[in-house]
Design an enzyme around this catalytic site. Structure first.
Site, mmCIF file in Angstrom:
data_model
loop_
_atom_site.group_PDB
_atom_site.id
_atom_site.type_symbol
_atom_site.label_atom_id
_atom_site.label_comp_id
_atom_site.label_asym_id
_atom_site.label_seq_id
_atom_site.Cartn_x
_atom_site.Cartn_y
_atom_site.Cartn_z
ATOM 1 N N TYR A 123 -2.256 -7.705 16.579
ATOM 2 C CA TYR A 123 -1.785 -6.777 15.445
ATOM 3 C C TYR A 123 -3.203 -5.147 15.415
ATOM 4 O O TYR A 123 -2.448 -4.926 15.984
ATOM 5 C CB TYR A 123 -2.294 -7.479 14.180
ATOM 6 C CG TYR A 123 -2.525 -7.060 13.344
ATOM 7 C CD1 TYR A 123 -1.136 -5.741 12.820
ATOM 8 C CD2 TYR A 123 -3.779 -6.655 12.258
ATOM 9 C CE1 TYR A 123 -0.950 -5.227 11.762
ATOM 10 C CE2 TYR A 123 -3.675 -5.745 11.815
ATOM 11 C CZ TYR A 123 -2.566 -4.939 10.800
ATOM 12 O OH TYR A 123 -2.311 -4.365 9.608
ATOM 13 N N ILE A 166 0.463 -1.135 0.167
ATOM 14 C CA ILE A 166 0.707 -0.047 -0.038
ATOM 15 C C ILE A 166 0.982 0.984 0.082
ATOM 16 O O ILE A 166 0.175 2.196 -0.868
ATOM 17 C CB ILE A 166 -0.913 0.089 1.173
ATOM 18 C CG1 ILE A 166 -1.872 -1.202 0.806
ATOM 19 C CG2 ILE A 166 -2.327 1.175 0.957
ATOM 20 C CD1 ILE A 166 -2.288 -1.390 2.571
HETATM 21 N N1 LIG Z 1 -2.734 -5.068 3.503
HETATM 22 C C1 LIG Z 1 -3.998 -4.968 4.341
HETATM 23 O O1 LIG Z 1 -5.188 -5.384 3.939
HETATM 24 C C2 LIG Z 1 -4.191 -3.913 5.720
HETATM 25 C C3 LIG Z 1 -5.132 -3.784 6.226
HETATM 26 C C4 LIG Z 1 -5.036 -2.603 7.318
HETATM 27 C C5 LIG Z 1 -4.274 -1.937 7.500
HETATM 28 N N2 LIG Z 1 -2.980 -2.420 7.042
HETATM 29 C C6 LIG Z 1 -1.226 -1.890 7.281
HETATM 30 O O2 LIG Z 1 -1.313 -1.024 6.492
HETATM 31 C C7 LIG Z 1 0.604 -1.119 6.390
HETATM 32 C C8 LIG Z 1 0.637 -1.392 4.878
HETATM 33 O O3 LIG Z 1 0.250 -2.979 4.465
HETATM 34 P P1 LIG Z 1 1.108 -3.596 3.571
HETATM 35 O O4 LIG Z 1 0.037 -4.711 2.991
HETATM 36 O O5 LIG Z 1 1.567 -2.802 2.236
HETATM 37 O O6 LIG Z 1 2.227 -4.676 4.217
HETATM 38 P P2 LIG Z 1 3.606 -4.490 3.757
HETATM 39 O O7 LIG Z 1 4.417 -5.626 3.760
HETATM 40 O O8 LIG Z 1 3.096 -4.765 2.013
HETATM 41 O O9 LIG Z 1 4.606 -3.490 3.395
HETATM 42 C C9 LIG Z 1 4.950 -2.761 4.787
HETATM 43 C C10 LIG Z 1 6.048 -2.110 4.578
HETATM 44 O O10 LIG Z 1 6.787 -1.551 6.419
HETATM 45 C C11 LIG Z 1 8.854 -1.755 5.573
HETATM 46 N N3 LIG Z 1 8.807 -2.460 7.098
HETATM 47 C C12 LIG Z 1 8.401 -2.788 8.141
HETATM 48 N N4 LIG Z 1 9.284 -2.914 8.979
HETATM 49 C C13 LIG Z 1 9.873 -1.709 9.449
HETATM 50 C C14 LIG Z 1 11.551 -0.737 9.830
HETATM 51 N N5 LIG Z 1 10.792 -1.463 10.786
HETATM 52 N N6 LIG Z 1 11.789 -0.423 9.263
HETATM 53 C C15 LIG Z 1 11.231 -0.090 7.947
HETATM 54 N N7 LIG Z 1 10.522 -0.148 6.754
HETATM 55 C C16 LIG Z 1 10.021 -1.062 7.580
HETATM 56 C C17 LIG Z 1 8.005 -3.722 4.534
HETATM 57 O O11 LIG Z 1 10.034 -3.792 4.145
HETATM 58 C C18 LIG Z 1 7.258 -3.165 4.228
HETATM 59 O O12 LIG Z 1 7.666 -2.699 2.411
HETATM 60 C C19 LIG Z 1 0.728 -1.688 7.260
HETATM 61 O O13 LIG Z 1 1.323 -0.607 8.518
HETATM 62 C C20 LIG Z 1 -0.412 -2.416 7.764
HETATM 63 O O14 LIG Z 1 -0.989 -2.735 9.086
HETATM 64 C C21 LIG Z 1 -3.530 -2.410 5.697
#
Ligand SMILES: NC(=O)c1ccc[n+]([C@@H]2O[C@H](COP(=O)([O-])OP(=O)(O)OC[C@H]3O[C@@H](n4cnc5c(N)ncnc54)[C@H](O)[C@@H]3O)[C@@H](O)[C@H]2O)c1
Length: 338
Positions: free
Chosen positions: A150, A26
């Protein structure tokens, strides 16, 4: 003041925004969306889950848990906003590794707030902060009693940002997504998690023969076809909302929370039908027992985001969302590696 799209574009030209987790699913979609709208976007990502190929703009490879490195990098820089995506996002893993999740999903928020006093903060939050739904569609004022670590970590991050806002140390937009799904219409960017836990990619892989048979968790739920109902929101529509939320804060709007979902629920079976229609292949699957902690339905009431942010999701039908995901997976059978 309600941010409109045209107002947003005028203001955006001068904005410099930090996007954490901008190489993830995202985050990268949002970073590209912001850039297309004239924002100067700088990404921090440790590439633990993200992909270098998902974002071709300015990137600092840095772990947000490393306070000294983060603060040293931020020193002397100024940002008009931060959008914080970086987190660990697997509900099941959060149950077995709670300490890791509390650290990963709360400590970076503290580190960012310490260094970015006064900077508007947009948080990736989630419908998992609500817990068991008490109403057919969830509004932002629905009680928040998360049923897994979570959701609890995300709720804590929300609370921290509200407390910060209450003492004028920076406004916040808490964006509670429902089920993020789909891929860019150009077909170049999409979902590539490892492990993958989301229904649409798993169903597409099963249909295309590049993944395992799909497990359907329960077919005896109190829903019309017995499978769980979820609200699938296209990743580009999420991106649009982040832009609008940031604009709202920047143009004087108050801190608040907004749900991001279409308000339309689709059952697991309906998603499998959509995948079969888009791929022209059956989705091999097994119907197993229910999974603990899964509500029967999770659907957003997103009236507030539509009216206050001017948010207009382009994808209201899950079948269209599925089509974009199928195109991505067909063109990128190994994700960003291909
Ligand atoms: N995918 C969904 O359906 C969904 C739904 C609700 C909320 N979210 C929230 O949206 C956000 C993004 O989700 P996503 O699906 O794109 O996840 P994702 O895992 O694809 O992206 C997360 C990114 O953060 C980076 N990252 C993680 N920890 C890190 C750190 N300590 N330092 C630097 N970089 C770090 C990872 O390398 C990754 O690129 C998250 O916070 C998630 O909780 C996602």
């Amino acid at each position: 003041m309600v941010a409109t799209a045209s107002l947003s574009c005028e203001n955006a030209a001068t904005m410099k925004v930090l996007v954490t987790g901008g190489c993830g699913y995202i985050g990268s979609a949002t970073a590209r969306y912001l850039r297309e709208n004239g924002v100067d976007v700088h990404v921090i990502d440790n590439l633990s889950e993200g992909h270098r190929a998902a974002w071709d703009g300015p990137l600092e490879v840095l772990d947000l848990l490393d306070r000294d490195a983060l603060h040293a990098w931020l020193k002397g820089q100024s940002f008009d906003g931060v959008i914080h995506f970086a987190a660990r996002c697997y509900v099941g893993e959060s149950v077995t590794q709670p300490v890791r999740y509390w650290r990963a999903n709360t400590v970076p928020v503290i580190h960012l707030c310490e260094a970015l006093e006064g900077v508007p903060f947009v948080l990736s939050s989630t419908c998992a902060t609500y817990g068991e739904p008490e109403t057919e569609r969830l509004r932002e004022d629905h009680p928040q009693f998360p049923v897994n670590p979570y959701g609890a970590t995300k709720l804590s991050a929300e609370r921290l940002l509200k407390d910060r806002s209450a003492v004028d140390q920076g406004k916040c937009a808490l964006l509670r997504y429902f089920n993020a799904a789909g891929a860019s219409t150009c077909g170049h960017y999409g979902e590539a998690h490892d492990p993958e836990t989301h229904l649409i990619p798993l169903a597409v892989w099963a249909a295309l023969g590049s993944g395992q048979r799909l497990s359907v968790f329960g077919s005896d739920w109190p829903t019309p076809d017995g499978t769980c109902i979820r609200d699938y929101i296209h990743v580009d529509d999420l991106a649009q909302a982040h832009f609008q939320a940031l604009q709202r804060l920047s143009s004087g709007g108050a801190s608040d929370a907004w749900n991001l979902g279409t308000g339309n629920g689709f059952s697991v079976r309906e998603i499998l039908d959509a995948v079969e229609a888009a791929t022209g292949k059956p989705v091999p699957h097994d119907e197993g027992p229910r999974r603990e902690g899964d509500p029967a339905r999770l659907i957003a009431d997103s009236t507030k985001a539509r009216s206050e942010l001017g948010w207009q999701p382009l994808y209201e039908n899950a079948a269209e969302v599925v089509e974009t995901a199928v195109r991505w997976h067909q063109q990128h059978p190994s994700g960003y590696a291909s």
